[in-house]
Design a protein around this motif. Sequence first.
Motif, PDB file in Angstrom:
ATOM      1  N   LEU A  35      -9.251 -23.836 -18.297  1.00 48.15           N
ATOM      2  CA  LEU A  35      -8.339 -24.131 -17.658  1.00 48.15           C
ATOM      3  C   LEU A  35      -7.299 -24.371 -18.392  1.00 48.15           C
ATOM      4  O   LEU A  35      -6.266 -23.931 -17.994  1.00 48.15           O
ATOM      5  CB  LEU A  35      -8.696 -25.229 -17.060  1.00 48.15           C
ATOM      6  CG  LEU A  35      -7.778 -25.854 -15.906  1.00 48.15           C
ATOM      7  CD1 LEU A  35      -8.328 -26.494 -14.852  1.00 48.15           C
ATOM      8  CD2 LEU A  35      -6.744 -26.789 -17.004  1.00 48.15           C
ATOM      9  N   ARG A  38      -5.697 -20.874 -18.819  1.00 46.37           N
ATOM     10  CA  ARG A  38      -5.734 -19.467 -17.558  1.00 46.37           C
ATOM     11  C   ARG A  38      -3.798 -21.368 -17.095  1.00 46.37           C
ATOM     12  O   ARG A  38      -3.315 -20.033 -16.060  1.00 46.37           O
ATOM     13  CB  ARG A  38      -6.760 -20.752 -15.814  1.00 46.37           C
ATOM     14  CG  ARG A  38      -7.840 -19.374 -16.244  1.00 46.37           C
ATOM     15  CD  ARG A  38      -9.083 -19.784 -15.516  1.00 46.37           C
ATOM     16  NE  ARG A  38      -9.891 -18.592 -15.739  1.00 46.37           N
ATOM     17  CZ  ARG A  38     -10.632 -18.456 -15.982  1.00 46.37           C
ATOM     18  NH1 ARG A  38     -10.618 -18.778 -17.644  1.00 46.37           N
ATOM     19  NH2 ARG A  38     -11.985 -17.892 -15.967  1.00 46.37           N
ATOM     20  N   THR A  39      -3.753 -22.152 -16.859  1.00 48.67           N
ATOM     21  CA  THR A  39      -2.489 -23.167 -17.328  1.00 48.67           C
ATOM     22  C   THR A  39      -1.795 -23.208 -18.407  1.00 48.67           C
ATOM     23  O   THR A  39      -0.168 -23.036 -18.217  1.00 48.67           O
ATOM     24  CB  THR A  39      -2.880 -24.033 -16.622  1.00 48.67           C
ATOM     25  OG1 THR A  39      -3.082 -25.015 -17.682  1.00 48.67           O
ATOM     26  CG2 THR A  39      -3.964 -24.013 -15.506  1.00 48.67           C
ATOM     27  N   ARG A  41      -1.256 -24.468 -20.837  1.00 46.19           N
ATOM     28  CA  ARG A  41      -1.397 -26.074 -21.452  1.00 46.19           C
ATOM     29  C   ARG A  41      -1.867 -25.930 -22.247  1.00 46.19           C
ATOM     30  O   ARG A  41      -3.129 -25.707 -22.688  1.00 46.19           O
ATOM     31  CB  ARG A  41      -1.730 -26.683 -20.079  1.00 46.19           C
ATOM     32  CG  ARG A  41      -0.887 -26.970 -19.382  1.00 46.19           C
ATOM     33  CD  ARG A  41       0.761 -26.880 -19.128  1.00 46.19           C
ATOM     34  NE  ARG A  41       1.509 -26.674 -18.346  1.00 46.19           N
ATOM     35  CZ  ARG A  41       2.146 -26.032 -17.218  1.00 46.19           C
ATOM     36  NH1 ARG A  41       1.913 -24.738 -17.502  1.00 46.19           N
ATOM     37  NH2 ARG A  41       2.521 -26.380 -15.825  1.00 46.19           N
ATOM     38  N   PHE A  55       0.596 -30.803 -12.709  1.00 45.98           N
ATOM     39  CA  PHE A  55       0.863 -29.516 -11.878  1.00 45.98           C
ATOM     40  C   PHE A  55       1.623 -29.974 -10.620  1.00 45.98           C
ATOM     41  O   PHE A  55       1.396 -30.444  -9.617  1.00 45.98           O
ATOM     42  CB  PHE A  55       0.098 -28.980 -11.717  1.00 45.98           C
ATOM     43  CG  PHE A  55      -1.168 -28.031 -12.908  1.00 45.98           C
ATOM     44  CD1 PHE A  55       0.331 -28.109 -13.481  1.00 45.98           C
ATOM     45  CD2 PHE A  55      -1.948 -29.449 -13.284  1.00 45.98           C
ATOM     46  CE1 PHE A  55      -1.475 -27.104 -14.746  1.00 45.98           C
ATOM     47  CE2 PHE A  55      -2.858 -29.182 -14.780  1.00 45.98           C
ATOM     48  CZ  PHE A  55      -2.518 -27.986 -15.033  1.00 45.98           C
ATOM     49  N   TYR A  91      -1.630 -22.357  -5.179  1.00 44.39           N
ATOM     50  CA  TYR A  91      -0.497 -23.742  -5.877  1.00 44.39           C
ATOM     51  C   TYR A  91      -0.449 -22.716  -7.162  1.00 44.39           C
ATOM     52  O   TYR A  91      -0.932 -22.755  -7.915  1.00 44.39           O
ATOM     53  CB  TYR A  91      -2.372 -24.900  -6.079  1.00 44.39           C
ATOM     54  CG  TYR A  91      -1.934 -25.760  -7.030  1.00 44.39           C
ATOM     55  CD1 TYR A  91      -0.406 -25.998  -6.853  1.00 44.39           C
ATOM     56  CD2 TYR A  91      -2.211 -26.752  -5.893  1.00 44.39           C
ATOM     57  CE1 TYR A  91      -0.343 -27.506  -7.664  1.00 44.39           C
ATOM     58  CE2 TYR A  91      -2.130 -28.169  -6.514  1.00 44.39           C
ATOM     59  CZ  TYR A  91      -0.761 -27.889  -7.322  1.00 44.39           C
ATOM     60  OH  TYR A  91      -0.707 -29.961  -7.795  1.00 44.39           O
ATOM     61  N   VAL A  93       1.900 -22.238 -10.508  1.00 40.82           N
ATOM     62  CA  VAL A  93       2.486 -23.162 -11.354  1.00 40.82           C
ATOM     63  C   VAL A  93       3.497 -22.897 -12.467  1.00 40.82           C
ATOM     64  O   VAL A  93       3.878 -21.846 -12.458  1.00 40.82           O
ATOM     65  CB  VAL A  93       0.689 -22.915 -12.040  1.00 40.82           C
ATOM     66  CG1 VAL A  93       0.493 -23.510 -13.908  1.00 40.82           C
ATOM     67  CG2 VAL A  93      -0.322 -23.457 -12.012  1.00 40.82           C
ATOM     68  N   ARG A 105      -0.174 -18.122  -8.024  1.00 44.92           N
ATOM     69  CA  ARG A 105      -1.002 -18.489  -7.722  1.00 44.92           C
ATOM     70  C   ARG A 105      -1.966 -19.139  -7.195  1.00 44.92           C
ATOM     71  O   ARG A 105      -1.879 -19.411  -6.508  1.00 44.92           O
ATOM     72  CB  ARG A 105      -1.975 -19.586  -9.399  1.00 44.92           C
ATOM     73  CG  ARG A 105      -0.267 -18.922 -10.234  1.00 44.92           C
ATOM     74  CD  ARG A 105      -0.685 -17.776 -11.635  1.00 44.92           C
ATOM     75  NE  ARG A 105      -1.346 -18.689 -11.940  1.00 44.92           N
ATOM     76  CZ  ARG A 105      -1.531 -18.899 -13.725  1.00 44.92           C
ATOM     77  NH1 ARG A 105       0.174 -19.387 -13.541  1.00 44.92           N
ATOM     78  NH2 ARG A 105      -2.377 -19.500 -14.035  1.00 44.92           N
ATOM     79  N   TRP A 107      -6.023 -20.025  -5.992  1.00 48.72           N
ATOM     80  CA  TRP A 107      -6.766 -20.483  -6.513  1.00 48.72           C
ATOM     81  C   TRP A 107      -8.123 -21.274  -5.629  1.00 48.72           C
ATOM     82  O   TRP A 107      -8.037 -21.430  -4.280  1.00 48.72           O
ATOM     83  CB  TRP A 107      -6.796 -21.924  -7.110  1.00 48.72           C
ATOM     84  CG  TRP A 107      -5.683 -22.113  -8.385  1.00 48.72           C
ATOM     85  CD1 TRP A 107      -4.635 -21.892  -8.044  1.00 48.72           C
ATOM     86  CD2 TRP A 107      -5.136 -21.577  -9.736  1.00 48.72           C
ATOM     87  NE1 TRP A 107      -3.383 -22.025  -8.670  1.00 48.72           N
ATOM     88  CE2 TRP A 107      -4.543 -22.156 -10.225  1.00 48.72           C
ATOM     89  CE3 TRP A 107      -6.356 -21.545 -10.313  1.00 48.72           C
ATOM     90  CZ2 TRP A 107      -3.605 -21.642 -11.265  1.00 48.72           C
ATOM     91  CZ3 TRP A 107      -6.165 -21.593 -12.002  1.00 48.72           C
ATOM     92  CH2 TRP A 107      -4.925 -22.013 -12.238  1.00 48.72           C
ATOM     93  N   GLU A 130      -9.568 -19.433 -10.775  1.00 46.39           N
ATOM     94  CA  GLU A 130      -8.815 -18.341 -10.517  1.00 46.39           C
ATOM     95  C   GLU A 130      -8.841 -17.287  -9.436  1.00 46.39           C
ATOM     96  O   GLU A 130      -9.356 -16.478 -10.331  1.00 46.39           O
ATOM     97  CB  GLU A 130      -7.034 -18.447 -11.702  1.00 46.39           C
ATOM     98  CG  GLU A 130      -5.991 -17.615 -11.339  1.00 46.39           C
ATOM     99  CD  GLU A 130      -4.769 -17.583 -12.541  1.00 46.39           C
ATOM    100  OE1 GLU A 130      -3.941 -17.193 -12.160  1.00 46.39           O
ATOM    101  OE2 GLU A 130      -5.396 -18.705 -12.977  1.00 46.39           O
TER     102      GLU A 130
END
Length: 408
Positions: A35, A38-39, A41, A55, A91, A93, A105, A107, A130
Motif C-alpha cells: 500500500l 501504491r500510494t 507514502r 486520503f 478514489y 490520490v 485512480r 481501486w 489498484e
Amino acid sequence: MSSAAIDYAAVFQALPGGVLLLTPQLVIAEVNEALLQRTGRERHQLIGRCLFDVFPENPDDPDATGMRNLRASLERVLATGRRDTMALQRYDVEPPGRPGVFEERYWSPVNAPVLGPDGQVQLIVHRVEEVTEIVRAGTRNHGGDRERMEADLFHRAQELQEVNDWLRRSHDREREVVLALQEAMLPAPRLVGHHRAAVRYRPAVGALNVCGDWYDLAELPGDRMAVAVGDVVGHGLDAACVMGQLRSALSAATLVTRGPAQALEVLGIYARSVDGAESTTAVQAIVDWTTHTLAYSSAGHLPPALLHPDGRVELLDQATDPPLGARPEHVARPEADVAFADGAVLVLYTDGLIERRHEDIDVGLARLAAALTRHLGADAETLADALLAELLPPSGATDDAALVIIRL
C-alpha cells in the motif's frame, strides 16, 4: 512448519495487495509495504492518523464519491460485524509533495472485521487492489464498457477475500500467543506483606498492537513494598519477551540496591545488552509504612499519582530522567521522597491509560486527576475498575494499559 514459527508481521508486509488495519475510529493502526508503494507514502505519514485525513476526496471533482462510499462501507462493517465487498471505486490520490493535486485512480476494496471476545469490531482489515491501468485499458479497448469491467473486478475481489480471511486468522493467533506470554510473566494480584495492590492490564485492541507494558510488586525487609511499571517500545512477541527480561531484572535489582534510583541504574545498564530494550520507560516507588514516606525514581515514564485524603492529587515528577539505555555512559539517576498520610492512594500506570493521539499529555493527566478525586474513598479494586471504565475509550485503546493501585 508450525503456526507458532510463522513470522506473521513479515507475511503481512509481503502481501502483494495493499492492506491497512484500521481502528473503529478509522485511525490507521498498521500498513503494509504494497500500500505504501501504491500510494507513494511513507509509514510515519499514515500510522496514527485518520484514514480520510491522509486520503481526502478530490474537492474539485463533483463526481468523486470514493471517500463517501468507503466511509459508508466501513460504517456498515462496524455496525454489522460483517465483511463488505465494494464495487469498483474511483478514489483519486494526491501525489507525494503535491498537495491539492489529484491523480485519477481506481481501486477494488474489501473491508473485513476482526471481532473481539465480546463480538464487537476491534479492527478492520481494509484490503485494496489498484486497477487503474485495467480501467484505462478497458476504456480504450472496449469503448468504455464499464459495467462489464466492474463485474469482472467484483469477482476478483471476492477471490482476494480469501487472503483477507487468512490474514485475520493469522493476526488472531499471534495475539493469543502474545497475550498468553504476557499473562504468564506478569504477577497475579496478591498480598505483599499485609498490603494488597489492585492491578489491571488491558491489551490494545489491534492484533498487531499488543505491546510490552508491565508491572511488578515486591515485598522488602521491614514494612516496605516496591512497586514498578514499565513500557517497552515496540509490539508483538519481541516486545513481550523484552518486557519479561526487564521485569525480572528490575525485581532482582530491587532486592540488592538501596532504593529505586539505584535499581533503575542497574536496569539501565542491563538494558544495553538486550536487543529491543532501548528507550524503555519505567518508574519505581518504594513505600515505607513505618516512616509514612515513599521514595521514587523515573526513567522517562509518566509520573505516578498520589491521591491525598483531602482529595488533592500530587504528580510525582521530581525525579525524572531519560529512558533506559538513552545515555551512552552511566550517570546516577535522581530519587525523590514524599510523605503520605493514612488513607492516601498511590497510582502507577502506563501511557495507554491516559494518552490520546492529537492530544497534549497534560490533558490526559488532568483527566486522571479528576477521576481520582471523584472516587476519593473508594477501595483499590473499585478505584481500578472505575479508572479503566472512565479513562479508556469505549471501543478499546490502541495502546496497552497497565495500572497498579495501592491504598497507603
